[in-house]
Design an enzyme around this catalytic site. Structure first.
Site, PDB file in Angstrom:
ATOM      1  N   ASP A  34       0.826  -1.208   0.000  1.00 48.26           N
ATOM      2  CA  ASP A  34       0.000   0.000   0.000  1.00 48.26           C
ATOM      3  C   ASP A  34       0.856   1.253   0.000  1.00 48.26           C
ATOM      4  O   ASP A  34       2.028   1.239   0.400  1.00 48.26           O
ATOM      5  CB  ASP A  34      -0.963   0.013   1.186  1.00 48.26           C
ATOM      6  CG  ASP A  34      -0.263   0.026   2.534  1.00 48.26           C
ATOM      7  OD1 ASP A  34       0.719  -0.730   2.708  1.00 48.26           O
ATOM      8  OD2 ASP A  34      -0.677   0.796   3.424  1.00 48.26           O
ATOM      9  N   GLU A  36      -0.033  -1.310   5.581  1.00 47.01           N
ATOM     10  CA  GLU A  36       0.999  -0.927   6.557  1.00 47.01           C
ATOM     11  C   GLU A  36       0.836   0.522   6.959  1.00 47.01           C
ATOM     12  O   GLU A  36       1.078   0.888   8.118  1.00 47.01           O
ATOM     13  CB  GLU A  36       2.388  -1.159   5.949  1.00 47.01           C
ATOM     14  CG  GLU A  36       3.556  -0.954   6.923  1.00 47.01           C
ATOM     15  CD  GLU A  36       4.071   0.481   6.953  1.00 47.01           C
ATOM     16  OE1 GLU A  36       4.886   0.813   7.843  1.00 47.01           O
ATOM     17  OE2 GLU A  36       3.665   1.285   6.081  1.00 47.01           O
TER      18      GLU A  36
END
Length: 392
Positions: free
Chosen positions: A76, A138
């Site tokens: 991400d 994350e």
């Protein structure tokens, strides 16, 4: 440009084109990574979220035995909204030996390098496995890694070493602070601004909350561990966002505070959370509910991620330092997924291409030089005794 670097640049361009902002799906990127790793001969497993919109990837080359090394990265990226980019952030641009685009350094550059080298790893006489762990979310609390770790434990997968490829300028990192993120919602009682005593102003109570939070900063500074290597050496608190109210002349019925804490030691997090809950229970809520029984303050834990503890014996640190020819290791204030892998019993280090100074900013970039250093390190890793020597 050598073959592996050229392939990594090309593959990084593909990865950047996937707009894997944490609020959106990462499935297309995960599918691409899975296909490439399967083509290299890896055993690939996907771990989906309950809604199926996101997935972690865990893949293995080499024998099905305990131990081995994990190369880990998150898929991400942070949003690009309201940032002034010089070009499309999801179309990689090359200029001045730099590769620009969202995620180039944080941290698709490392993921691209590790994946491109999978066929080379597969050619080696591996006596220990090499794993790939690519996670989701994350940036919003290490949610993917927090789901992956117990899933691996349930399957009895027990790697020995983890290398987290966050951007460190290819410096070896052996420790970092934790990261705790919270959203606090205040519910008051709306009314006309001319009679503030008849309402409960949620915005005002949010300000009182933040004031108490800021007073804890001084205490945290005094609690800094002796000889702390962090900069700053104490646990930090940052208020990232305050929102509330609808107009000048309306008593604010709703307010919200988003804040984070970066602990250098576990006791600091307990201190802050206990102190703030006491402020809520002893002071703020009684005053609010004296006017409106429905007034409330609710704290949402967005993520509480442990830090990477500095260990005297750290095989991951020593291995990566030897591969890079580095002397010593550093600590950093930013957080990663490393502490979660450390809790599994792994030896963990953080090392990857690019600078954290470029992360989360417009015109994020990674240099070709940094990618080249990363590839050299990973190529040496594939030929190292840590993977091909059967002896302990």
């Amino acid at each position: 440009m050598n073959q592996h670097l050229a392939e990594t640049v090309s593959f990084l361009e593909r990865l950047v084109s996937y707009p894997t902002v944490s609020s959106d799906s990462n499935r297309l990127m995960i599918a691409d990574l899975a296909a490439r790793l399967e083509d290299a001969g890896a055993r690939v497993e996907l771990f989906e979220t309950p809604d199926g919109k996101k997935a972690n990837l865990f893949a293995t080359l080499g024998p099905d035995v305990p131990g081995g090394i994990v190369l880990s990265g998150h898929t991400d990226v942070v949003p690009v909204a309201d940032q002034d980019w010089s070009s499309d952030p999801f179309t990689m641009r090359r200029a001045d030996e730099k590769l620009f685009g969202r995620g180039t350094c944080d941290m698709k550059g490392f993921i691209a390098a590790a994946t491109v080298l999978a066929p080379e790893f597969a050619k080696q006489p591996l006596r220990r496995p090499i794993h790939f762990a690519f996670t989701y979310d994350e940036e919003v609390g290490c949610l993917g890694a927090r789901a992956l770790v117990p899933a691996l434990q349930e399957r009895g997968i027990r790697p020995s070493i983890a290398i987290i490829g966050e951007p460190t300028d290819m410096r070896v990192i052996e420790g970092h602070k934790g990261c705790c993120e919270y959203t606090v919602n205040f519910t008051g009682l709306e009314g006309h601004g001319s009679s503030p005593h008849r309402g409960v102003n949620a915005a005002e109570y949010a300000v009182r909350y933040v004031t108490e939070l800021m007073q804890l900063r001084g205490e945290l500074m005094m609690r800094a561990p002796q000889n702390s290597r962090f900069e700053p050496p104490w646990t930090t608190i940052n208020v990232g966002r305050i929102n509330g109210g609808v107009a000048h002349n309306v008593i604010a019925g709703k307010a919200e505070v988003e804040w984070e804490m970066r602990p250098v030691q576990d006791g600091d997090a307990d201190l802050v959370n206990s102190a703030m809950q006491e402020v809520i229970d002893r002071d703020l809520l009684p005053m609010m509910r004296a006017i409106s029984a429905d007034a409330d303050i609710v704290t949402h834990v967005i993520g509480e991620v442990v830090g990477l503890e500095v260990m005297e014996e750290n095989a991951a640190r020593d291995l990566v330092a030897s591969l890079l020819g580095a002397n010593g290791a550093d600590v950093v204030p930013f957080g990663t997924e490393a502490g979660l892998f450390q809790q599994m019993g792994m030896s963990v280090t953080v090392c990857g291409p690019g600078s954290i100074d470029q992360a989360h900013k417009p015109d994020e970039f990674v240099s070709l030089e940094q990618l080249s250093i990363c590839l050299d390190m990973l190529e040496r890793l594939g030929r190292s005794p840590a993977l091909i020597d059967a002896s302990d």
